[in-house]
Every structure is written in C-alpha cells, then in structure tokens.
Design a protein around this motif. Structure first.
Motif, PDB file in Angstrom:
ATOM      1  N   PRO A   1       0.847  -1.207   0.000  1.00  0.00           N
ATOM      2  CA  PRO A   1       0.000   0.000   0.000  1.00  0.00           C
ATOM      3  C   PRO A   1       0.874   1.245   0.000  1.00  0.00           C
ATOM      4  O   PRO A   1       1.930   1.260   0.634  1.00  0.00           O
ATOM      5  CB  PRO A   1      -0.789  -0.123   1.304  1.00  0.00           C
ATOM      6  N   ARG A   2       0.414   2.297  -0.699  1.00  0.00           N
ATOM      7  CA  ARG A   2       1.261   3.481  -0.829  1.00  0.00           C
ATOM      8  C   ARG A   2       0.652   4.732  -0.202  1.00  0.00           C
ATOM      9  O   ARG A   2       0.973   5.856  -0.581  1.00  0.00           O
ATOM     10  CB  ARG A   2       1.609   3.695  -2.305  1.00  0.00           C
ATOM     11  N   CYS A   3      -0.274   4.516   0.753  1.00  0.00           N
ATOM     12  CA  CYS A   3      -0.727   5.622   1.601  1.00  0.00           C
ATOM     13  C   CYS A   3      -1.299   5.016   2.877  1.00  0.00           C
ATOM     14  O   CYS A   3      -1.651   3.826   2.922  1.00  0.00           O
ATOM     15  CB  CYS A   3      -1.755   6.514   0.901  1.00  0.00           C
ATOM     16  N   GLY A   4      -1.406   5.830   3.917  1.00  0.00           N
ATOM     17  CA  GLY A   4      -1.855   5.339   5.217  1.00  0.00           C
ATOM     18  C   GLY A   4      -3.266   4.773   5.196  1.00  0.00           C
ATOM     19  O   GLY A   4      -3.548   3.744   5.823  1.00  0.00           O
ATOM     20  N   PHE A   5      -4.178   5.429   4.481  1.00  0.00           N
ATOM     21  CA  PHE A   5      -5.572   4.968   4.430  1.00  0.00           C
ATOM     22  C   PHE A   5      -5.669   3.605   3.728  1.00  0.00           C
ATOM     23  O   PHE A   5      -6.400   2.716   4.167  1.00  0.00           O
ATOM     24  CB  PHE A   5      -6.454   5.991   3.705  1.00  0.00           C
ATOM     25  N   SER A   6      -4.912   3.464   2.630  1.00  0.00           N
ATOM     26  CA  SER A   6      -4.902   2.185   1.905  1.00  0.00           C
ATOM     27  C   SER A   6      -4.325   1.081   2.786  1.00  0.00           C
ATOM     28  O   SER A   6      -4.821  -0.043   2.800  1.00  0.00           O
ATOM     29  CB  SER A   6      -4.091   2.307   0.613  1.00  0.00           C
ATOM     30  N   ARG A   7      -3.280   1.420   3.534  1.00  0.00           N
ATOM     31  CA  ARG A   7      -2.645   0.440   4.427  1.00  0.00           C
ATOM     32  C   ARG A   7      -3.643  -0.035   5.497  1.00  0.00           C
ATOM     33  O   ARG A   7      -3.752  -1.221   5.795  1.00  0.00           O
ATOM     34  CB  ARG A   7      -1.413   1.066   5.082  1.00  0.00           C
TER      35      ARG A   7
END
Length: 325
Positions: free
Chosen positions: A147-153
């Motif tokens: 994942p390449r952003c906190g929300f996606s993670r």
C-alpha cells in the motif's frame, strides 16, 4: 519515420520525453526475445503514421535498467504514456486495441464534443468492468502487498483481519481510472471498496462495518491461500506456472518452457503468475521451489526449466506429462 524513434540510454529517453513537451509520447519497453513486442511495434508503426504529432519510442527494457526500475517495469511489453514530461498512463501487455484507444484518447487536445462524449462512454464501460472484475474490489493507492498511503494500508489490514477475499486496483497506475471513478461513483476520495459491483464506501465506512460485525456479510470471505494453491495446481492434469500465458510468454525461461511443452503434443494449461502476486509468492513456499516456471502433473511438482530439459533429453518428458512415469 520522424516520430518513431529508439532510445538506447537514459539520457536519450529523457531528452525525447522533454522535447515532446505537451505532445503525447508513447514509450514501448520491449525485449528482442519476445515475439509479442515485435507485433506491438508493427501496431506502433501504423499508429505513428496516423498520429504525426505523437512521438513513439522503442526502448529495450533490459538494456536501460535505470529507466525500467524507475517506472517499475516487471514484464514486456509495457507501454508508458507521457505528456509535459509527466507519466499520464500505463498499459501492461500486448493489447493492440487498448493501445490504439489510449493513443487516440491521449493524443486528442481540444476534442470536439462528440469525441469527448464517446470517450466518456468508453471510460464508464471500462470502470464498470473493473468494478465487477471480482466479487469484492478495492481501488487503492498501491497494491495489497505494498500500500502506498496510510488509508490504503489501514483498509488492507482490516480486510485481512476479517479474512475478506478481494482483488485490488492501483489507481496510481492509471490517472484516467483515478479521476473517472470519483465521478462515476460520486465518491471523491480513495480507497474505495465495492462488493458485487456496488460501492460499499471508503475507510470510515469499512471501519464501521467491521466494528458492527457486518463486514463479513457485505463482502465474500476468503478461502485460505493453501486451499487456493491446491485448487489451482489441480485445475488441469498438467499445469504450468509461468510469466505470461500460452499465447505470450513474458520472460526468456517461460518462452523456452512453452516451446518444449508445445513440442510434446501433450495438452496443458498455464497460470500467469504476473497477474496474481499472492499465488506467485505463496507457491514458492508451498512447493519449496523458489523460481519460475514450475510444472505440475496431477498436482505434483515436476520442477522448473532445467528439469524439463533433462526429461526431454532423456526421452522421459512425454511419459511424465501423461502421468505414466
């Protein structure tokens, strides 16, 4: 043809992209050993005649590794599209109709209303297909593995925690999908989760569903990876796991393996590991075999290219494939 060129160094590549300015540049990351790259070069040559203000670039992926690594080129053919020095789109694989569509759309500036409406219709059809590509689809920044952003993670961790089976789409790889989906679903942010073609929502809604215990009812639960691998290995009496498929190998080892398999006359099926990172990594552990291709007969691992070559040379390959050995 002045607008069909080759780039053999990073500096040459960067100069070509910079020189094109706001005009479209299409870069074909290719390999001499891949026949599908030759076919796509023929398509590019025809497109170059039609789109004289677009620059078409051929680039040997392995010869200019710094460029390939920068843009995460994992297989050939791959096409990148640049405007104003920035990457605006990407296409993996030998898909002539899709390449033609992308060039026609991206090369157009100040298009008439009719063309814009037609393009919007095509995009909506594409979005509908993507949303329905799996029972549960996640549109996110990056992949489920990276994942390449906190929300996606966070959303990936939630889905994993609740054992939800899903497929994902990296919106960073396709600006058209990224912007179009916001309008299509009237949802301005990412990630976005869909179940059976319907928008579930973003991270906050998924969190609420998880807390209320409704997430499992909204999305299909996952089968275990081991069960998935076992089912896939036994999909056909002879299963070959490669980069690419029967029609188009996407690495030299896979191409050699296909040539040998085709020479035996024995029927077999293939699985493209480039299309499924979970299977690609999981199978290495499951079978304790770290590389690809991998050949299975009746659910049992035979081995990779070297073993296939040895069996061919000893005259045992056909009987092994038929399960007689």
């Amino acid at each position: 043809m002045a607008n069909l060129v080759e780039a053999t160094t990073q500096q040459q590549f960067e100069a070509i992209v910079a020189k094109a300015g706001k005009c479209l540049t299409v870069v074909h990351f290719q390999a001499a050993w891949a026949p599908q790259c030759g076919q796509m070069n023929e398509v590019m040559a025809e497109l170059a005649k039609e789109h004289t203000h677009t620059t078409f670039v051929k680039l040997e992926a392995e010869a200019v590794p710094e460029v390939s690594e920068k843009y995460e080129i994992a297989s050939v053919p791959t096409f990148l599209f640049f405007k104003g020095g920035e990457k605006v789109d990407r296409m993996d694989g030998a898909h002539a109709p899709e390449l033609t569509k992308k060039v026609q759309r991206l090369a157009v500036t100040g298009s008439p209303v009719g063309a814009a409406e037609s393009s919007a219709t095509d995009l909506n059809q594409r979005l509908k297909k993507l949303i329905n590509a799996a029972p549960c689809m996640l549109f996110m920044k990056g992949s489920s593995q990276e994942p390449r952003c906190g929300f996606s993670r966070q959303i990936v961790a939630l889905l994993k925690e609740h054992n939800i089976q899903y497929s994902s789409f990296d919106i960073l790889s396709d600006e058209e999908v990224r912007q179009g989906l916001k309008i299509y679903s009237n949802w301005p942010t990412y990630p976005q989760l869909y179940a059976n073609g319907e928008l579930v929502g973003g991270l906050d809604i998924v969190k609420e569903l998880a807390e209320s215990g409704e997430l499992e009812n909204t999305c299909p639960k996952a089968v275990t990876l081991e069960h998935r691998l076992k089912t896939t290995i036994n999909q056909s009496p002879v299963m070959l796991f490669i980069k690419g498929n029967k029609e188009a190998a996407r690495c030299g080892f896979s191409r050699q393996t296909l040539e040998i398999m085709n020479s035996t006359g024995v029927d077999y099926d293939t699985f493209d590991i480039l299309q499924d990172e979970e299977v690609r990594q999981g199978l290495k552990t499951y079978s304790n075999w770290p590389t690809y291709p991998q050949l299975y007969v009746k659910g049992e691992l035979i081995g990779g290219l070297d073993i296939i070559k040895e069996l061919l040379e000893s005259g045992d390959l056909v009987s092994v494939l038929k399960g007689e050995a």
